[in-house]
Design an enzyme around this catalytic site. Structure first.
Site, PDB file in Angstrom:
ATOM      1  N   ASN A 151       0.798  -1.228   0.000  1.00 12.15           N
ATOM      2  CA  ASN A 151       0.000   0.000   0.000  1.00 12.15           C
ATOM      3  C   ASN A 151       0.829   1.276   0.000  1.00 12.15           C
ATOM      4  O   ASN A 151       0.328   2.329  -0.330  1.00 12.15           O
ATOM      5  CB  ASN A 151      -0.948   0.007   1.200  1.00 12.15           C
ATOM      6  CG  ASN A 151      -0.231  -0.285   2.497  1.00 12.15           C
ATOM      7  OD1 ASN A 151       0.491  -1.279   2.604  1.00 12.15           O
ATOM      8  ND2 ASN A 151      -0.392   0.570   3.474  1.00 12.15           N
ATOM      9  N   SER A 199     -11.156  -4.822   0.035  1.00 12.87           N
ATOM     10  CA  SER A 199     -11.870  -3.738   0.713  1.00 12.87           C
ATOM     11  C   SER A 199     -12.597  -2.870  -0.315  1.00 12.87           C
ATOM     12  O   SER A 199     -11.983  -2.412  -1.288  1.00 12.87           O
ATOM     13  CB  SER A 199     -10.878  -2.900   1.508  1.00 12.87           C
ATOM     14  OG  SER A 199     -11.535  -1.752   2.004  1.00 12.87           O
ATOM     15  N   GLY A 200     -13.880  -2.637  -0.096  1.00 13.34           N
ATOM     16  CA  GLY A 200     -14.709  -1.942  -1.074  1.00 13.34           C
ATOM     17  C   GLY A 200     -14.311  -0.509  -1.364  1.00 13.34           C
ATOM     18  O   GLY A 200     -14.283  -0.078  -2.515  1.00 13.34           O
ATOM     19  N   CYS A 325       5.183  12.521  11.355  1.00 11.33           N
ATOM     20  CA  CYS A 325       4.383  13.650  11.810  1.00 11.33           C
ATOM     21  C   CYS A 325       2.965  13.639  11.232  1.00 11.33           C
ATOM     22  O   CYS A 325       2.099  14.335  11.724  1.00 11.33           O
ATOM     23  CB  CYS A 325       5.059  14.959  11.430  1.00 11.33           C
ATOM     24  SG  CYS A 325       6.461  15.345  12.475  1.00 11.33           S
TER      25      CYS A 325
END
Lengths: 394, 141
Positions: A151, A199-200, A325
């Site tokens: 990802n 995941s949709g 951060c």
């Protein structure tokens, strides 16, 4: 001000056709699919039709599709369900250092419960090696979980080879294909997956709906208990509108896959080329060939990630960073660090993830806006000039 | 990611149009402070006339809050006497910015710390200069 959304790996807008498809199910067709009366029956029919579309989209049987609330739940269910079902056979789990936290933290939680865990390292491209998997397999290994595509950097893992090895050894193989759907082909047999997560909201369906594919005959057990929904594998009244949306979104992305992935890859390469031409001291992270067509991850040296994102935000560009951060954690991206990238360079990483709403104009606007931002941030850094002198002396 | 800083107009202004940003080539004092946990650093340059802070500039590698706090701090101290400037602390910075998100409060300490080091640097240099002056006149230091 022009708005550009370059964060499709975080989430995608709902496709207008998908949105239209679900309106009847959040207005009039409110029945519970488990009810036997006419209101229940019409909804049941729609749910099963969606299940079929999804099964078809990934080369599975409809009865192998289990609806969940999304990627995190699917990953939890896959790994815990496989570990618990096989705990008499063994207690060893294998995963990689670049997995999503939904996988890593689930494996860590199982370790706390007494399972043993091997977290495989990756090379500089974020790739897991088949040899390392083979070496890590023990008599007690019961589950291997390696993501299909990463990802953060987009690297495509050698999932087919790992899956085949797992099958030979009789080990359950789970792959998180959350980032792959709609960008590259996802077929459960081509990936040799026993368990696969989708995941949709990563492919134009709404948030709150996902799938766990469970290969028929796999030794897996449910992790939650209740009613008989989803063949008791994931009880609870179905998220009907989510399921309908997921079915439609699947149909759309599968039918447009080839054309869209080529279009996105062209835009991606235009970004990479444009950035490298205009800005010095930039590195492209991830595998040079085996990578997602819609994702660019750059290390921009001497630039702090949050200031970069903030500056882009002020210009209407939404992107993300591996900077600590930008999240609640104080550590920079575990993916970039495990690829051997220094913490300081990980702070200056920029992830751009493209989708169906992006075009050439967006890319050109981004390139025009980026260069002056980088110039400004570098000019204010106490390190940039020092390092430029050092580089010149070298 | 906190949304707090995106709604803070004063902070945005100090980040986008940072005051006194840059370096002073012939600075009287230089100080650097950083937060190794997040990798942020601020380097402060000061120019002092007798006891007055006539100029302050800074360079910063850090998040928008780190940049904005340095910018605000430079405005708060510029023109003041060194003693007055040293009374300005991170609470004054946070107040001038109309607040900072909790997890960004530590950013406000960096500019103050870097400034304090720059003042120490100036003092040390002044002592060294005085010593040279005394010695050149043949006086005991």
């Amino acid at each position: 001000m022009k708005k550009v959304y370059f964060d499709h790996s975080a989430t995608t807008p709902v496709h207008p056709i998908v949105a239209e498809e679900i309106i009847p199910y959040i207005t009039g067709k409110f029945g519970n699919p488990s009810s036997v009366h006419f209101l229940g029956r019409e909804v049941r029919k729609a749910v099963e039709a969606a299940r079929e579309k999804i099964a078809q989209g990934i080369g599975a049987k409809p009865e192998e599709i289990v609806f969940t609330s999304g990627g995190t739940e699917s990953d939890n269910m896959a790994i815990k369900g496989a570990a618990y079902a096989n705990c008499r056979k063994g207690n060893h789990i294998i995963t990689s250092a670049v997995e999503h936290h939904a996988v890593l933290d689930t494996c860590e939680a199982l370790k706390e419960e007494g399972f043993t865990l091997t977290v495989l390292p990756v090379d500089k491209y974020g790739m897991v090696s088949l040899a390392a998997v083979a070496e890590a397999i023990k008599e007690q290994t019961i589950v291997i979980s390696i993501m299909h595509t990463n990802n953060e950097v987009g690297t495509i893992q050698p999932v087919y080879d790992i899956g085949r090895l797992a099958r030979e050894k009789g080990i359950l193989f789970h792959t998180d294909a959350v980032q792959s759907m709609g960008k590259i082909p996802v077929h459960v047999d081509d990936l040799e997956a026993d368990l696969l997560t989708i995941s949709g909201h990563k492919f134009y369906a709404p948030k709150g709906i996902g799938v766990l594919y469970i290969r028929q005959g796999s030794n897996w057990q449910p992790v939650s208990h209740g009613g008989s929904q989803e063949r008791r594998q994931r009880p609870g009244t179905e998220n009907v509108s989510g399921i309908i949306a997921l079915g439609k979104a699947m149909e759309l992305v599968v039918s447009e896959l080839e054309e869209e992935s080529q279009r996105l890859a062209r835009l991606r390469d235009k970004i990479i080329q444009g950035v490298l031409e205009r800005i010095p001291h930039v590195h492209v992270n991830g595998h040079p060939i085996k990578r997602l067509p819609n994702l660019v991850n750059l290390t921009i040296e001497f630039v702090e990630g949050e200031s970069l994102l903030f500056s882009l935000d002020m210009k209407g560009i939404a992107a993300s960073s591996g900077s600590a951060c930008t999240s609640d954690s104080t550590d920079p991206s575990h993916v970039l660090l495990s690829m051997g990238i220094s913490p300081q360079n990980a702070q200056g990483s920029l992830r751009l993830s493209l989708g169906r709403d992006n075009n050439d104009e967006d890319v050109e606007y981004f390139l025009d806006v980026l260069a002056p931002i980088i110039d400004r941030l570098r000019a204010m850094s106490p390190f940039f000039q020092q390092n430029m002198i050092r580089l010149r002396l070298d | 990611m906190e949304t707090g800083i995106h709604d803070n107009e004063i902070l945005i202004d100090h980040f986008m149009n940072s005051r006194n940003l840059g370096k002073i080539e012939d600075a009287d004092g230089i100080g650097m402070a950083g937060d190794p946990s997040c990798g942020d650093y601020v380097k402060v340059y000061i120019k002092v006339d007798k006891v007055h802070l006539t100029d302050i500039k800074y360079e910063v590698f850090g998040c928008p809050s780190a940049v904005a706090t340095a910018s605000v701090f430079s405005e708060l101290v510029k023109g003041k006497s060194i003693v007055e400037a040293q009374l300005i602390d991170n609470h004054d910075i946070v107040e001038a910015l109309h607040g900072l998100p909790e997890q960004k409060l530590h950013c406000s300490c960096m500019a103050v710390e870097a400034f304090d080091k720059a003042v120490i640097d100036w003092v040390m240099k002044s002592i060294a200069n005085s010593k040279e002056e005394f010695e050149s006149l043949g006086l005991p230091f």
